[in-house]
Design a protein around this motif. Structure first.
Motif, PDB file in Angstrom:
ATOM      1  N   TRP A 291       0.815  -1.209   0.000  1.00  8.05           N
ATOM      2  CA  TRP A 291       0.000   0.000   0.000  1.00  8.05           C
ATOM      3  C   TRP A 291       0.853   1.264   0.000  1.00  8.05           C
ATOM      4  N   ASN A 292       1.988   1.247   0.672  1.00  6.13           N
ATOM      5  CA  ASN A 292       2.832   2.436   0.686  1.00  6.13           C
ATOM      6  C   ASN A 292       3.359   2.766  -0.712  1.00  6.13           C
ATOM      7  N   GLU A 293       3.620   1.745  -1.530  1.00  3.19           N
ATOM      8  CA  GLU A 293       4.075   1.984  -2.895  1.00  3.19           C
ATOM      9  C   GLU A 293       2.949   2.550  -3.760  1.00  3.19           C
ATOM     10  N   VAL A 294       1.741   2.045  -3.563  1.00  2.00           N
ATOM     11  CA  VAL A 294       0.591   2.549  -4.323  1.00  2.00           C
ATOM     12  C   VAL A 294       0.362   4.028  -3.989  1.00  2.00           C
ATOM     13  N   VAL A 295       0.411   4.361  -2.717  1.00  2.00           N
ATOM     14  CA  VAL A 295       0.197   5.744  -2.303  1.00  2.00           C
ATOM     15  C   VAL A 295       1.305   6.650  -2.834  1.00  2.00           C
ATOM     16  N   TYR A 296       2.532   6.185  -2.790  1.00  2.00           N
ATOM     17  CA  TYR A 296       3.647   6.962  -3.324  1.00  2.00           C
ATOM     18  C   TYR A 296       3.399   7.304  -4.793  1.00  2.00           C
ATOM     19  N   ASP A 297       2.970   6.322  -5.567  1.00  2.00           N
ATOM     20  CA  ASP A 297       2.726   6.553  -6.993  1.00  2.00           C
ATOM     21  C   ASP A 297       1.540   7.482  -7.225  1.00  2.00           C
TER      22      ASP A 297
ATOM     23  N   ASP B  87       6.953   7.202   4.848  1.00  2.00           N
ATOM     24  CA  ASP B  87       8.120   6.942   5.692  1.00  2.00           C
ATOM     25  C   ASP B  87       7.925   5.633   6.457  1.00  2.00           C
ATOM     26  N   PRO B  88       8.822   4.657   6.278  1.00  2.00           N
ATOM     27  CA  PRO B  88       8.649   3.361   6.944  1.00  2.00           C
ATOM     28  C   PRO B  88       8.682   3.448   8.465  1.00  2.00           C
ATOM     29  N   GLU B  89       9.237   4.546   9.001  1.00  2.00           N
ATOM     30  CA  GLU B  89       9.274   4.715  10.453  1.00  2.00           C
ATOM     31  C   GLU B  89       7.986   5.346  10.990  1.00  2.00           C
ATOM     32  N   GLY B  90       7.180   5.898  10.110  1.00  2.00           N
ATOM     33  CA  GLY B  90       5.937   6.533  10.537  1.00  2.00           C
ATOM     34  C   GLY B  90       4.795   5.548  10.609  1.00  2.00           C
ATOM     35  N   ASP B  91       3.745   5.911  11.337  1.00  2.00           N
ATOM     36  CA  ASP B  91       2.608   5.002  11.451  1.00  2.00           C
ATOM     37  C   ASP B  91       1.297   5.616  10.979  1.00  2.00           C
ATOM     38  N   MET B  92       1.323   6.872  10.496  1.00  2.00           N
ATOM     39  CA  MET B  92       0.074   7.500  10.085  1.00  2.00           C
ATOM     40  C   MET B  92      -0.525   6.812   8.861  1.00  2.00           C
ATOM     41  N   LEU B  93       0.290   6.485   7.867  1.00  2.00           N
ATOM     42  CA  LEU B  93      -0.221   5.819   6.670  1.00  2.00           C
ATOM     43  C   LEU B  93      -0.787   4.435   6.994  1.00  2.00           C
ATOM     44  N   PRO B  94      -0.028   3.544   7.639  1.00  2.00           N
ATOM     45  CA  PRO B  94      -0.616   2.235   7.969  1.00  2.00           C
ATOM     46  C   PRO B  94      -1.813   2.338   8.906  1.00  2.00           C
ATOM     47  N   ARG B  95      -1.778   3.298   9.825  1.00  2.00           N
ATOM     48  CA  ARG B  95      -2.889   3.453  10.764  1.00  2.00           C
ATOM     49  C   ARG B  95      -4.158   3.869  10.035  1.00  2.00           C
ATOM     50  N   ALA B  96      -4.003   4.789   9.078  1.00  2.00           N
ATOM     51  CA  ALA B  96      -5.159   5.236   8.306  1.00  2.00           C
ATOM     52  C   ALA B  96      -5.730   4.112   7.466  1.00  2.00           C
ATOM     53  N   MET B  97      -4.861   3.312   6.843  1.00  2.00           N
ATOM     54  CA  MET B  97      -5.331   2.217   5.990  1.00  2.00           C
ATOM     55  C   MET B  97      -5.978   1.111   6.822  1.00  2.00           C
ATOM     56  N   VAL B  98      -5.402   0.800   7.973  1.00  2.00           N
ATOM     57  CA  VAL B  98      -5.988  -0.218   8.849  1.00  2.00           C
ATOM     58  C   VAL B  98      -7.375   0.207   9.303  1.00  2.00           C
ATOM     59  N   ASN B  99      -7.520   1.448   9.718  1.00  2.00           N
ATOM     60  CA  ASN B  99      -8.816   1.919  10.196  1.00  2.00           C
ATOM     61  C   ASN B  99      -9.858   1.900   9.091  1.00  2.00           C
ATOM     62  N   ARG B 100      -9.472   2.321   7.892  1.00  2.00           N
ATOM     63  CA  ARG B 100     -10.418   2.354   6.773  1.00  2.00           C
ATOM     64  C   ARG B 100     -10.782   0.942   6.320  1.00  2.00           C
ATOM     65  N   THR B 101      -9.806   0.040   6.294  1.00  2.00           N
ATOM     66  CA  THR B 101     -10.090  -1.337   5.874  1.00  2.00           C
ATOM     67  C   THR B 101     -10.945  -2.055   6.908  1.00  2.00           C
TER      68      THR B 101
ATOM     69  N   GLY C 139       5.037  -5.012   5.686  1.00  2.00           N
ATOM     70  CA  GLY C 139       5.239  -4.402   4.379  1.00  2.00           C
ATOM     71  C   GLY C 139       3.985  -3.836   3.755  1.00  2.00           C
ATOM     72  N   CYS C 140       3.001  -3.475   4.568  1.00  2.00           N
ATOM     73  CA  CYS C 140       1.748  -2.868   4.072  1.00  2.00           C
ATOM     74  C   CYS C 140       1.073  -3.750   3.026  1.00  2.00           C
ATOM     75  N   ASP C 141       0.993  -5.042   3.341  1.00  2.00           N
ATOM     76  CA  ASP C 141       0.375  -6.031   2.453  1.00  2.00           C
ATOM     77  C   ASP C 141      -1.143  -6.012   2.672  1.00  2.00           C
ATOM     78  N   VAL C 142      -1.887  -5.516   1.693  1.00  2.00           N
ATOM     79  CA  VAL C 142      -3.334  -5.357   1.838  1.00  2.00           C
ATOM     80  C   VAL C 142      -4.030  -6.708   1.938  1.00  2.00           C
ATOM     81  N   LYS C 143      -3.612  -7.669   1.140  1.00  2.00           N
ATOM     82  CA  LYS C 143      -4.246  -8.992   1.192  1.00  2.00           C
ATOM     83  C   LYS C 143      -4.055  -9.627   2.562  1.00  2.00           C
TER      84      LYS C 143
END
Length: 553
Positions: free
Chosen positions: A167-173, A312-326, A365-369
């Motif tokens: 997911w982090n790669e998708v968002v980057y793009d 940023d792999p050290e940050g948690d805002m992106l994974p936290r947002a995706m986890v909450n939305r999923t 690794g932000c694996d959505v599946k």
């Protein structure tokens, strides 16, 4: 009359029942009473429940401890048919076909639910469903400006989900996309929100990818947390220096028209200006919401710098947002609600579970599946939608599955799956699907491009479901339709053809076998009816208009 939980008594399914429903409106469809009342067959029997506990899940000890501490009695494990239908709708965006439902319900493997989820994640409809959902989130359902190629964005997203990209790669793009919006569909996300100095782009980027409603501080400091007005405009400054250019070509009529739009980044010293509440003018250079700034912003590609900060792999805002939305996608609501308003001012439900899932998603690794596998195997997702005893709806902490109405896209695709209406109504095409969506959509004219649907439980929905073109095609009985095939297949049955046809209709619409209380009178009526097709049409119509069909439960 229709029974209490959305099931239907066959003797009542005739034209008089239609008039009663038409008079009352389909708002009643969304009123679901608890299953298992006196006189109803227990849900476990009619749904073919698998009594085995779901596979072990790292979240389950945390969930069960939280429920115990709160004094909550969790719902029983959902029956196989309930889980099957729920998983298909959440992962593929449609209900299962009769063949798919029978195969799962007849399977005996103890781990068949985990196997089903793995199968669905490899199905072609998985990337299609999630691409549709994220297209709606990124640019909305409404009609876009001519510079936005919605189909190209959806196609690009389908490729990302199909390839299981992190997911982090998708968002980057998405954040950094440049070039032709036809060749690089991700460009359309930025193009869709560039008006008013990219204010909508700033708002949507922080909400979708960081879970932060910074639009609240566009005009003033936040009254409940530490966000300041300059924080919004610091993000906005990352979107300065964008250049768009329409590329034209001659059409078949000889007239020039826009073929595609090119988006490029131009290094700039520009800063964002904003009006303070005290009447003074404020300025902001590119600055992330945690205070980090861009060195030499005039020479940097600002969106690239922003994307690095977001992912940023050290940050948690992106994974936290995706986890909450999923989690909200699969459970009906997030740990934090609204799902894009995460912060110290908004206390999450089950914080330990939220933290654990976020940590695992980030470390994995932000694996959505894999995130989907964790959620669907959890005790929360495996729970029935039937509340135990006299439990109340308030603060159930995901101990009971929430009842949710289907989205317009889910309902359209589920109707086609159940009825094969596209085989009798001119084929399955995007124009019909878009026409269906437009009847339930309206947009607010605000600077964020938000929208809402008038879809759930309204008169337009009732009329579309009861008398719309899609329903007429579904019940036509023409060659190729589900009803026509059911009658033809029943003719080849050596035992009860009537029983087979009734069972087929319930499996098609509700993904379960009818209970004895439902099948016995229906079969008897069908066997004595001089017009079998008319009866089947009425029964199918009632099932498709029931709350058991229209709700995810």
């Amino acid at each position: 009359m229709p029974q209490r939980d959305g099931r239907v008594d066959a003797p009542a399914i005739r034209a008089p029942w239609r008039s009663i429903v038409a008079a009352a409106g389909l708002v009643a469809v969304l009123v679901v009473a608890a299953r298992g009342r006196a006189g109803d067959e227990p849900a476990e029997k009619s749904l073919g429940a698998n009594k085995a506990a779901p596979a072990a899940n790292a979240l389950d000890p945390l969930l069960r401890q939280a429920w115990k501490d709160a004094g909550l009695k969790p719902a029983t494990v959902a029956g196989d048919a309930e889980f099957l239908r729920r998983a298909y709708l959440d992962i593929l965006g449609r209900i299962p076909t009769v063949a798919e439902a029978r195969e799962f319900l007849n399977a005996k493997a103890a781990d068949k639910r985990a196997r089903l989820v793995d199968l669905l994640l490899e199905h072609v409809d998985y990337p299609k469903n999630f691409a549709t959902e994220w297209t709606n989130l990124l640019i909305g359902r409404g009609r876009q400006e001519r510079n936005v190629d919605r189909a190209a964005l959806t196609a690009w997203l389908r490729k990302q989900f199909s390839a299981d990209r992190p997911w982090n790669e998708v968002v980057y793009d998405l954040v950094t996309a440049s070039g032709s919006n036809k060749e690089n569909g991700a460009v359309n996300y930025t193009l869709a929100h560039l008006e008013t100095e990219a204010v909508p782009l700033t708002s949507r980027t922080t909400r979708l990818f960081l879970g932060q409603q910074l639009q609240c501080v566009q005009c003033h400091d936040h009254p409940q947390n530490d966000w300041k007005q300059a924080d919004f405009w610091g993000i906005n400054a990352f979107f300065r220096g964008l250049k768009t250019e329409e590329k034209r070509m001659a059409g078949a009529d000889g007239l020039e028209k826009v073929d595609h739009v090119e988006l490029t980044d131009v290094p700039t010293e520009a800063f964002a200006r904003f009006d303070r509440r005290n009447g003074m003018m404020g300025v902001a250079f590119p600055k992330f919401i945690d205070g980090r700034k861009v060195d030499k912003p005039g020479k940097a590609v600002r969106r690239v710098e922003l994307a690095k900060l977001i992912t940023d792999p050290e940050g948690d805002m992106l994974p936290r947002a995706m986890v909450n939305r999923t989690w909200a996608h699969f459970m009906g609501k997030g740990f934090v609600n609204p799902v894009d308003d995460i912060g110290p001012h908004n206390t999450p439900v089950l914080p330990e579970v939220f933290d654990k899932l976020t940590e695992e998603f980030r470390e994995g690794g932000c694996d959505v599946k894999q995130l989907i596998r964790w959620i669907t195997s959890s005790a929360a997702y495996q729970a029935s939608s039937v509340r135990p005893g006299k439990a109340k709806a308030e603060d159930d902490q995901f101990s009971v599955m929430m009842l949710r109405p289907m989205s317009p896209e889910q309902l359209f695709d589920s109707l086609l799956t159940a009825t094969a209406a596209h085989r009798t109504g001119g084929g399955r095409n995007d124009d019909k699907r878009e026409g269906w969506m437009r009847q339930f959509l309206f947009t607010f004219g605000n600077d964020e491009g938000d929208e809402a649907t008038s879809f759930q439980g309204t008169i337009p929905q009732s009329l579309m479901m009861m008398n719309g073109e899609l329903m007429r095609d579904a019940l036509s009985g023409k060659p190729g339709s589900f009803l026509s095939d059911a009658v033809e297949q029943a003719g080849r049955q050596h035992r009860s053809p009537a029983g087979f046809m009734v069972d087929q209709l319930y499996m098609a619409a509700l993904s379960r076998h009818p209970s004895n209380a439902e099948s016995t009178p229906a079969v008897a009526y069908l066997e004595s009816s001089p017009d079998a097709m008319s009866f089947l049409q009425d029964l199918f119509w009632a099932l498709l208009n029931s709350n058991e069909f229209i709700l995810i439960h």
